[in-house]
Design an enzyme around this catalytic site. Structure first.
Site, PDB file in Angstrom:
ATOM      1  N   GLU A  35       3.828  36.766   6.620  1.00 12.47           N
ATOM      2  CA  GLU A  35       4.002  36.669   5.165  1.00 12.47           C
ATOM      3  C   GLU A  35       2.791  37.330   4.508  1.00 12.47           C
ATOM      4  O   GLU A  35       1.659  37.044   4.866  1.00 12.47           O
ATOM      5  CB  GLU A  35       4.110  35.192   4.752  1.00 12.47           C
ATOM      6  CG  GLU A  35       4.078  34.942   3.258  1.00 12.47           C
ATOM      7  CD  GLU A  35       5.207  35.641   2.495  1.00 12.47           C
ATOM      8  OE1 GLU A  35       6.378  35.432   2.814  1.00 12.47           O
ATOM      9  OE2 GLU A  35       4.887  36.434   1.563  1.00 12.47           O
ATOM     10  N   CYS A  43      11.200  30.792  -4.604  1.00 17.07           N
ATOM     11  CA  CYS A  43      11.574  29.475  -5.125  1.00 17.07           C
ATOM     12  C   CYS A  43      10.355  28.619  -5.443  1.00 17.07           C
ATOM     13  O   CYS A  43      10.224  28.081  -6.536  1.00 17.07           O
ATOM     14  CB  CYS A  43      12.474  28.768  -4.114  1.00 17.07           C
ATOM     15  SG  CYS A  43      12.900  27.101  -4.598  1.00 17.07           S
ATOM     16  N   CYS A  48      12.503  28.544  -8.730  1.00 15.33           N
ATOM     17  CA  CYS A  48      13.051  27.202  -8.986  1.00 15.33           C
ATOM     18  C   CYS A  48      12.008  26.148  -9.374  1.00 15.33           C
ATOM     19  O   CYS A  48      12.183  25.427 -10.354  1.00 15.33           O
ATOM     20  CB  CYS A  48      13.767  26.659  -7.746  1.00 15.33           C
ATOM     21  SG  CYS A  48      14.431  27.882  -6.631  1.00 15.33           S
ATOM     22  N   LYS A  51       9.943  26.871 -12.620  1.00 11.80           N
ATOM     23  CA  LYS A  51      10.943  26.903 -13.714  1.00 11.80           C
ATOM     24  C   LYS A  51      11.370  25.490 -14.106  1.00 11.80           C
ATOM     25  O   LYS A  51      11.444  25.155 -15.268  1.00 11.80           O
ATOM     26  CB  LYS A  51      12.141  27.738 -13.254  1.00 11.80           C
ATOM     27  CG  LYS A  51      13.246  27.925 -14.261  1.00 11.80           C
ATOM     28  CD  LYS A  51      14.276  26.835 -14.258  1.00 11.80           C
ATOM     29  CE  LYS A  51      14.852  26.464 -12.937  1.00 11.80           C
ATOM     30  NZ  LYS A  51      15.693  27.470 -12.321  1.00 11.80           N
ATOM     31  N   TYR A 100       3.746  23.810   3.115  1.00 15.49           N
ATOM     32  CA  TYR A 100       4.490  24.785   3.915  1.00 15.49           C
ATOM     33  C   TYR A 100       3.667  25.241   5.114  1.00 15.49           C
ATOM     34  O   TYR A 100       4.173  25.392   6.219  1.00 15.49           O
ATOM     35  CB  TYR A 100       4.912  25.987   3.057  1.00 15.49           C
ATOM     36  CG  TYR A 100       6.276  25.805   2.430  1.00 15.49           C
ATOM     37  CD1 TYR A 100       6.457  24.917   1.377  1.00 15.49           C
ATOM     38  CD2 TYR A 100       7.369  26.504   2.901  1.00 15.49           C
ATOM     39  CE1 TYR A 100       7.705  24.733   0.813  1.00 15.49           C
ATOM     40  CE2 TYR A 100       8.629  26.326   2.333  1.00 15.49           C
ATOM     41  CZ  TYR A 100       8.783  25.438   1.291  1.00 15.49           C
ATOM     42  OH  TYR A 100      10.025  25.253   0.744  1.00 15.49           O
ATOM     43  N   TYR A 178      21.099  33.896 -15.088  1.00 17.11           N
ATOM     44  CA  TYR A 178      20.396  32.613 -14.982  1.00 17.11           C
ATOM     45  C   TYR A 178      19.008  32.656 -15.644  1.00 17.11           C
ATOM     46  O   TYR A 178      18.653  31.786 -16.424  1.00 17.11           O
ATOM     47  CB  TYR A 178      20.140  32.280 -13.512  1.00 17.11           C
ATOM     48  CG  TYR A 178      21.282  31.754 -12.693  1.00 17.11           C
ATOM     49  CD1 TYR A 178      22.238  32.604 -12.175  1.00 17.11           C
ATOM     50  CD2 TYR A 178      21.360  30.410 -12.381  1.00 17.11           C
ATOM     51  CE1 TYR A 178      23.258  32.127 -11.375  1.00 17.11           C
ATOM     52  CE2 TYR A 178      22.375  29.915 -11.575  1.00 17.11           C
ATOM     53  CZ  TYR A 178      23.328  30.774 -11.072  1.00 17.11           C
ATOM     54  OH  TYR A 178      24.331  30.302 -10.274  1.00 17.11           O
ATOM     55  N   GLU A 182      17.778  30.616 -18.990  1.00 17.42           N
ATOM     56  CA  GLU A 182      16.849  29.510 -18.733  1.00 17.42           C
ATOM     57  C   GLU A 182      15.548  29.710 -19.517  1.00 17.42           C
ATOM     58  O   GLU A 182      15.055  28.793 -20.179  1.00 17.42           O
ATOM     59  CB  GLU A 182      16.551  29.400 -17.231  1.00 17.42           C
ATOM     60  CG  GLU A 182      17.765  28.867 -16.449  1.00 17.42           C
ATOM     61  CD  GLU A 182      17.510  28.681 -14.963  1.00 17.42           C
ATOM     62  OE1 GLU A 182      16.502  29.202 -14.448  1.00 17.42           O
ATOM     63  OE2 GLU A 182      18.340  28.011 -14.309  1.00 17.42           O
ATOM     64  N   HIS A 437      30.156   2.550 -16.448  1.00 17.11           N
ATOM     65  CA  HIS A 437      30.058   2.488 -17.901  1.00 17.11           C
ATOM     66  C   HIS A 437      28.735   1.861 -18.320  1.00 17.11           C
ATOM     67  O   HIS A 437      28.312   0.908 -17.684  1.00 17.11           O
ATOM     68  CB  HIS A 437      31.231   1.661 -18.437  1.00 17.11           C
ATOM     69  CG  HIS A 437      31.346   1.716 -19.918  1.00 17.11           C
ATOM     70  ND1 HIS A 437      31.735   2.851 -20.605  1.00 17.11           N
ATOM     71  CD2 HIS A 437      31.089   0.771 -20.855  1.00 17.11           C
ATOM     72  CE1 HIS A 437      31.732   2.594 -21.902  1.00 17.11           C
ATOM     73  NE2 HIS A 437      31.338   1.351 -22.077  1.00 17.11           N
ATOM     74  N   GLU A 442      31.242   9.155 -16.407  1.00 17.14           N
ATOM     75  CA  GLU A 442      32.543   8.486 -16.216  1.00 17.14           C
ATOM     76  C   GLU A 442      33.691   9.330 -16.757  1.00 17.14           C
ATOM     77  O   GLU A 442      34.843   9.147 -16.349  1.00 17.14           O
ATOM     78  CB  GLU A 442      32.549   7.084 -16.831  1.00 17.14           C
ATOM     79  CG  GLU A 442      32.445   7.058 -18.338  1.00 17.14           C
ATOM     80  CD  GLU A 442      32.373   5.628 -18.899  1.00 17.14           C
ATOM     81  OE1 GLU A 442      33.148   4.764 -18.465  1.00 17.14           O
ATOM     82  OE2 GLU A 442      31.530   5.395 -19.794  1.00 17.14           O
TER      83      GLU A 442
END
Ligand code: NDP
Length: 453
Positions: A35, A43, A48, A51, A100, A178, A182, A437, A442
């Site tokens: 990496e 993400c 994600c 955000k 991670y 998206y 957003e 309820h 519902e």
């Protein structure tokens, strides 16, 4: 055990890459991951997670207003401090990056910092090393793509928007997917004058038409300024901001422009071109049901193969891939039907299965049950926000083939409904379910009146 240095070499430590690495290692494979940027991928770092944190921050705007009707008196007008949110976000993401790292470490996966390049079917070069592997997994994800127009370099993408030096007083999101909806909602909630510019007649192409229209009304009512049938022609730096000229002749002065015009596979430097690995028409990597590319020892998953660009999809693909290549019971191919999704605009959208338009095409005879109402909370809050819920039923079988919601916490709610839709339950099953309820949820089990066929 193979003669290679590793059984699996993963390029990219995003959601899909890390999951594949860990689960393959748990199945006994010798695994390394390369990496060159941050652990957790889009993400965790620029997608994600931040955000959702910013969306929470923006929701307080409504919460402070709603509170008054319930008797709360706020001593003074609440003030939002961008730097606090941004810096707290940075701290949280650093914590997640470390988690991670520990996950990989404890799984016995070697992490190499660097951008790996595939040199042949079983060899990669990274950080000055030449490494062989029985299988190489390309999990490099996507990267924001910005169309060409004068001044495009003045726009930011979702890679930078979280870390702006200051809260833009005036904000513009370009796009109708998206990310654009957003962020238009987020900056509106945080107090910016917020514009959304989209080239088509209505944003969120591909979603249920009624959901899109309802969202348009709700976002506009909250103050987001929507400019449809318009694109950005150019951006110029002017004193005190950016002048955005639109193709419809309008011009807007803002402090930040977010280009949210889609993402492309992040394949630069990965070396797939040298191996003539087959791509799809849109530049994503072509794979079969076993996630094998046209060179079978080279695998790919996640955003880089196209399909729904969603973290849970990449995770599911990783689990399938590992079972197929390192497990003893190959599973059925990954099922991409009925994947629920949420758009964290304000109010949120939650959706699973087919839109009304798709269902009509696929089944011909359908029944639509829909309701929109003012949630109980807003009887006292004074807010005009409404909620839409909708079920699409295949007429012949009575199976619920689509469920849609626009409203508070729609993402939380639709996850449960998604189980029912995936299980193929019928409208009669929904009707036989006793509601909870008082909730908004519902309504999903009490809609009895047919809205249309
Ligand atoms: P999307 O693909 O969702 O949307 C891109 C938007 O940009 C579309 O509205 C598209 O218009 C528009 N566009 C494309 N080209 C141009 C152009 N040349 N000029 C003007 N507009 C253009 O991409 P995003 O960047 O919003 O997000 C990327 C992906 O990330 C999403 O598809 C989603 O899968 C994922 N994501 C998921 C989230 C979630 O789960 N909540 C949140 C954020 C992202 P048109 O529709 O006309 O083609």
């Amino acid at each position: 055990m193979s003669d290679f240095d590793y059984d699996l070499f993963v390029i990219g430590a995003g959601s899909g890459g890390v999951r594949a690495a860990r689960t393959a290692a748990a199945a006994g494979a010798r695994v390394a991951v390369a990496e060159d940027r941050y652990l957790g991928g889009t993400c965790v770092n620029v997608g994600c997670v931040p955000k959702k944190l910013y969306s929470y921050a923006a929701h307080f705007h409504d919460a402070f207003q709603d509170a008054r009707g319930f008797g709360w008196r706020l001593p003074e007008a609440p003030v939002f401090d961008w730097a606090t949110l941004r810096d707290n976000k940075v701290r949280e993401i650093t914590r997640l990056n470390e988690i991670y790292g520990r996950l990989l470490d404890s799984a016995g996966v070697r992490l190499i910092h660097g951008r790996a390049r595939v040199v042949d079917a079983h060899r990669v070069e990274v950080a000055g090393e030449s490494i062989t592997a029985a299988k190489i997994l390309v999990a490099v994800g996507g990267w924001p793509w910005v169309p060409d127009f004068p001044g495009r370099e003045l726009a930011v993408t979702s890679n930078e928007v979280f870390d702006l030096a200051q809260l833009p007083r005036r904000f513009l999101a370009l796009g109708g997917g998206y990310i654009a909806v957003e962020f238009a909602s987020i900056f509106n909630g945080l107090g910016s004058e917020s514009h959304l510019v989209y080239r088509g007649e209505l944003f969120l192409r591909g979603f249920d038409r009624e959901v899109r229209e309802f969202t348009r009304e709700q976002m506009a009512a909250k103050g987001v300024r929507l400019h449809f049938e318009a694109n950005v022609e150019r951006i110029d730096k002017v004193e005190g901001g950016l002048l955005v000229t639109l193709t419809n002749g309008e011009s807007l002065e803002v402090d930040a422009v977010l280009a949210a015009t889609g993402r492309r596979p992040h394949l630069e430097g990965v070396g797939l071109d040298a191996l003539d690995i087959e791509l799809n028409g849109d530049g994503t990597v072509k794979v079969n049901e076993r996630f094998e590319t046209s060179v079978p020892s080279i695998l790919a998953l996640g955003d880089v193969i196209g399909g729904p660009e969603l973290t849970p999809v990449a995770l599911a693909e990783a689990m399938h891939l590992v079972q197929q290549h390192f497990g003893d019971a190959p599973p059925a191919p990954m099922d991409y039907r009925n994947i629920a999704t949420a758009v964290f605009c304000h109010p949120n959208i939650g959706t699973v299965g087919l839109s009304e338009e798709q269902a009509r095409k696929q089944y011909g005879a359908i029944r639509v049950y829909r309701t929109d109402f003012r949630p109980m909370k807003h009887t006292l809050s004074g807010s005009e926000e409404r909620c839409l819920m909708k079920l699409i039923v295949a007429d012949d079988s009575d199976v619920v083939v689509g469920a849609h919601m626009v409203g508070e916490e729609a993402g939380e709610l639709i996850q449960g409904v998604a189980i029912a839709v995936r299980a193929g339950l019928t409208k009669a099953d929904f009707d036989a379910t006793v509601g909870i309820h008082p909730t908004g949820a519902e309504e999903f089990v009490t809609m009895r009146t047919l809205s249309r066929r």
